[in-house]
Write a protein that holds these residues in place. Sequence first.
Motif, PDB file in Angstrom:
ATOM      1  N   GLY A 175      12.343  21.200  76.877  1.00 10.66           N
ATOM      2  CA  GLY A 175      11.839  21.009  78.234  1.00 10.66           C
ATOM      3  C   GLY A 175      12.529  19.858  78.938  1.00 10.66           C
ATOM      4  O   GLY A 175      12.728  18.792  78.355  1.00 10.66           O
ATOM      5  N   SER A 176      12.878  20.079  80.200  1.00 13.01           N
ATOM      6  CA  SER A 176      13.584  19.048  80.962  1.00 13.01           C
ATOM      7  C   SER A 176      13.397  19.321  82.442  1.00 13.01           C
ATOM      8  O   SER A 176      13.517  20.468  82.887  1.00 13.01           O
ATOM      9  N   LYS A 177      13.105  18.292  83.213  1.00 14.56           N
ATOM     10  CA  LYS A 177      12.865  18.446  84.643  1.00 14.56           C
ATOM     11  C   LYS A 177      14.078  19.078  85.324  1.00 14.56           C
ATOM     12  O   LYS A 177      15.201  18.632  85.153  1.00 14.56           O
ATOM     13  N   GLY A 178      13.822  20.126  86.093  1.00 14.51           N
ATOM     14  CA  GLY A 178      14.878  20.773  86.861  1.00 14.51           C
ATOM     15  C   GLY A 178      15.677  21.801  86.098  1.00 14.51           C
ATOM     16  O   GLY A 178      16.548  22.458  86.677  1.00 14.51           O
ATOM     17  N   THR A 179      15.385  21.954  84.787  1.00 13.75           N
ATOM     18  CA  THR A 179      16.137  22.946  84.007  1.00 13.75           C
ATOM     19  C   THR A 179      15.207  23.869  83.222  1.00 13.75           C
ATOM     20  O   THR A 179      15.119  25.049  83.513  1.00 13.75           O
ATOM     21  N   ILE A 180      14.490  23.327  82.232  1.00 15.78           N
ATOM     22  CA  ILE A 180      13.665  24.154  81.353  1.00 15.78           C
ATOM     23  C   ILE A 180      12.198  23.738  81.461  1.00 15.78           C
ATOM     24  O   ILE A 180      11.875  22.548  81.382  1.00 15.78           O
ATOM     25  N   ILE A 181      11.338  24.745  81.620  1.00 13.13           N
ATOM     26  CA  ILE A 181       9.890  24.514  81.660  1.00 13.13           C
ATOM     27  C   ILE A 181       9.248  25.405  80.605  1.00 13.13           C
ATOM     28  O   ILE A 181       9.456  26.619  80.604  1.00 13.13           O
ATOM     29  N   ASN A 182       8.458  24.829  79.737  1.00 21.61           N
ATOM     30  CA  ASN A 182       7.717  25.587  78.729  1.00 21.61           C
ATOM     31  C   ASN A 182       6.217  25.475  78.993  1.00 21.61           C
ATOM     32  O   ASN A 182       5.691  24.376  79.163  1.00 21.61           O
ATOM     33  N   GLY A 183       5.534  26.613  79.032  1.00 19.75           N
ATOM     34  CA  GLY A 183       4.079  26.604  79.033  1.00 19.75           C
ATOM     35  C   GLY A 183       3.390  26.421  80.368  1.00 19.75           C
ATOM     36  O   GLY A 183       2.174  26.614  80.449  1.00 19.75           O
ATOM     37  N   VAL A 184       4.111  26.015  81.405  1.00 21.86           N
ATOM     38  CA  VAL A 184       3.559  26.002  82.760  1.00 21.86           C
ATOM     39  C   VAL A 184       4.581  26.664  83.678  1.00 21.86           C
ATOM     40  O   VAL A 184       5.758  26.802  83.325  1.00 21.86           O
ATOM     41  N   THR A 185       4.140  27.074  84.851  1.00 25.33           N
ATOM     42  CA  THR A 185       4.999  27.839  85.741  1.00 25.33           C
ATOM     43  C   THR A 185       5.854  26.947  86.628  1.00 25.33           C
ATOM     44  O   THR A 185       5.572  25.768  86.816  1.00 25.33           O
ATOM     45  N   ASP A 186       6.904  27.550  87.184  1.00 29.17           N
ATOM     46  CA  ASP A 186       7.705  26.842  88.179  1.00 29.17           C
ATOM     47  C   ASP A 186       6.997  26.912  89.530  1.00 29.17           C
ATOM     48  O   ASP A 186       5.927  27.511  89.653  1.00 29.17           O
ATOM     49  N   TRP A 187       7.603  26.298  90.563  1.00 33.20           N
ATOM     50  CA  TRP A 187       6.920  26.197  91.864  1.00 33.20           C
ATOM     51  C   TRP A 187       6.561  27.563  92.424  1.00 33.20           C
ATOM     52  O   TRP A 187       5.432  27.794  92.874  1.00 33.20           O
ATOM     53  N   VAL A 188       7.495  28.491  92.415  1.00 35.75           N
ATOM     54  CA  VAL A 188       7.273  29.752  93.114  1.00 35.75           C
ATOM     55  C   VAL A 188       6.277  30.640  92.375  1.00 35.75           C
ATOM     56  O   VAL A 188       5.482  31.351  92.997  1.00 35.75           O
ATOM     57  N   TYR A 189       6.254  30.607  91.041  1.00 33.75           N
ATOM     58  CA  TYR A 189       5.233  31.347  90.297  1.00 33.75           C
ATOM     59  C   TYR A 189       3.847  30.784  90.608  1.00 33.75           C
ATOM     60  O   TYR A 189       2.889  31.531  90.811  1.00 33.75           O
ATOM     61  N   GLU A 190       3.746  29.456  90.599  1.00 39.33           N
ATOM     62  CA  GLU A 190       2.460  28.824  90.890  1.00 39.33           C
ATOM     63  C   GLU A 190       1.944  29.233  92.260  1.00 39.33           C
ATOM     64  O   GLU A 190       0.779  29.604  92.424  1.00 39.33           O
ATOM     65  N   GLU A 191       2.799  29.174  93.266  1.00 40.76           N
ATOM     66  CA  GLU A 191       2.388  29.446  94.638  1.00 40.76           C
ATOM     67  C   GLU A 191       2.105  30.918  94.881  1.00 40.76           C
ATOM     68  O   GLU A 191       1.113  31.266  95.525  1.00 40.76           O
ATOM     69  N   GLU A 192       2.946  31.800  94.363  1.00 37.80           N
ATOM     70  CA  GLU A 192       2.869  33.204  94.755  1.00 37.80           C
ATOM     71  C   GLU A 192       2.259  34.134  93.714  1.00 37.80           C
ATOM     72  O   GLU A 192       1.744  35.188  94.074  1.00 37.80           O
ATOM     73  N   PHE A 193       2.307  33.790  92.433  1.00 33.85           N
ATOM     74  CA  PHE A 193       1.607  34.575  91.424  1.00 33.85           C
ATOM     75  C   PHE A 193       0.280  33.923  91.049  1.00 33.85           C
ATOM     76  O   PHE A 193      -0.493  34.481  90.272  1.00 33.85           O
ATOM     77  N   GLY A 194       0.021  32.727  91.578  1.00 36.70           N
ATOM     78  CA  GLY A 194      -1.306  32.137  91.523  1.00 36.70           C
ATOM     79  C   GLY A 194      -1.766  31.620  90.179  1.00 36.70           C
ATOM     80  O   GLY A 194      -2.970  31.609  89.910  1.00 36.70           O
TER      81      GLY A 194
END
Length: 719
Positions: A175-194
């Motif tokens: 996991g690393s800011k701006g590259t890899i996210i594990n276990g939580v969503t990125d901005w657009v998934y959070e906003e649009e897939f809720g």
Amino acid sequence: MKKQVFLFLSLVGFLAIGTAQQKQITLEEIWGGAFRTEYMDVLRSMNNGKQYTVLNFSRSPRSSSLDKYDYKTLEKVETLVASGGDIPFFSSYSFSDDESQILLATEVEPIFRRSRLGIYYVYDLASKELVKIAETKIQEPTLSPDGSKVAYVLDNNIYVMELANRTTKQITTDGSKGTIINGVTDWVYEEEFGFVRAFEWNSDGTKIAFLRFDETNVPHFSMDMFGTGLYPYQHEFKYPKAGEDNSLVTLHLYDVASGNTSNVDLNNPYYIPRIKWMNNPNHLSVQTLNRHQNDLKLWSVDASSNSVSLLLEETDDAYVDVDDDLTFLADDSFIWTSEGDGYNHLYLYGKDGKLKNQITQGPWEVTRYYGYDKKNNRIYYQSVENGSINRDVYSIATNGKKKKRLTSKEGTNSASFSTDYTYFINTFSSATTPYEFTLHTASDGKLVKKIKDNAALSTKLEGYEFAPKEFSTININGYDLNMYMIKPVDFDPNKKYPLFMFQYSGPGSQSVSNSWMGSRDYWHQVLASEGYIVVCVDGRGTGLKGRDFKKLTQKELGKYEVEDQIAAAKKLSELPYIDEERTGIWGWSYGGFMSTNCILKGNDVFEMAIAVAPVTSWRFYDTIYTERYMETPQENPTGYDDNSPLNYPELLKGKYLLVHGSGDDNVHVQNTMRMIEALVQANKQFDWAIYPDKNHGIYGGNTSLHLFTKLTNFVKENL
């Protein structure tokens, strides 16, 4: 504005609140909390189905407590945990599945609209022991089913803590800011897939399924934040605008006993909007979507072998909605919602993915699925069967028979059921009645007891000048559109009044509903007291009137919706009490996009418009939302540009106010800045305001009061 066609209003109800009219509502009262409603905060049913818990707060001194109540008597049984001593003030809670442990959230701070950071504790109900999960702020802690472990995300990596010995194991390391996210969503998934939490425990706590987002190639976005210091700073995050690269999303399984993580091959899906374990601890369901979001697949993953099989596939000429209604029964047959017959309804499928039967049907929509009562073979849901502006609660057998309406008051009803479906707490409101909370038996909807209401608020409002909403329909472009009208209390049909229209108009939305007021409704009361007639019309593309009505605007956002608002304004001007030379419109977000288009394309109809936080080109907005309705700009350039107000600023004739928050991470202030420049180069005069560092909601401190004072003054000076 020229008079054009005759207006026909079919009134479906005239709603009134009291007759006392001593005072006018003020902006200071609205945003000072004078009309705040009472709620039941964070209510959850206990596993025994006989009791429920409520999170209660006290302001002075500031404290919180989690209290258990009895459904039958509504009396408090005990306080499970309260702040004080070693237990800090907590703002939310959740139980482990066996209710032995309680997860408490403290020091919570927002990241984006749904995501939060906080300091979290686990409270053991038997031993009264309190365990702090981590010294730093973490995301989305979730207890295992037996309460022995808690998984969470820190710095884009997943961790699991063993509560008994307080040891922590790191599951992912990349996991690393701006590259890899594990276990939580990125901005657009959070906003649009809720959703934010992108990991799930299986039913026996032996495995964790999680999503991994690789956002390396997602374009970088930054906003200047002005703060209070000497130098501004930049807030940076990944934001995929329409047509740009999204995160690469993959599915993984973590085995708790062995500590091994494996990859699940889903054949490179573009989106993975939902994962959900079935009752069998080795069976995981996964939903995938193509980029156009018109082909949804429901997969079954065997976690013992990582083999994947297709359970169900649903396609649509426009798009397929994603929701949280999927429910697996004991044998892993499942309940599913679909617009397959033209309206959103419930369906029953076998565990092999074959359709057993359609449960609900008719020219109306299911709006919420509440759950399944195995003992009595009953499904509980909310629908608009009693008119698209109303909501009622129903039960029905899985074969689609023996349907019962469980609520009786006309308005908006929603339910919270006890775990064993013996009782439900109904939340009711209407345009004339603030929120009421009542206890009912689930078998027949019979009232057991009143819990809480807002009678004090109703009594208080009787002392104010208050104009009711008149609900009706208006026939526009061949459709009967839902509408409400608010007239001044001292309305005189022999006088002429300015018309001020409000709308949102986004796909699947609803602004005309028989429900209690929000702050903007109170503002409309202020305007009515100043002699304005306020009207709201839900045009084509809005929701709860069937698939075809909702999806008619596909690939043409801003075309048919604008045509409907312009036509409605023309038709309303036929009324003898409407001043056809004084017509305004306003909206926020999508509504701001609409009001901007209306004053440009309808410059012979509207004399004034207000746009707050508007989209001015769908090229500037995110992939998931925009492409769902518009495809990509590369595929549909005219759909994007023909209805973008940036491309015809020279059409402006009336008075126009443009407002935005500079810290809006959702609809970027870029939209407003580009609109400003277009208007400047067209040599058009207009008014505008930027609220420093404020997000899409434009609030905080005196911000809302200042904003609506500005809006009020603009209306009074220009309409």
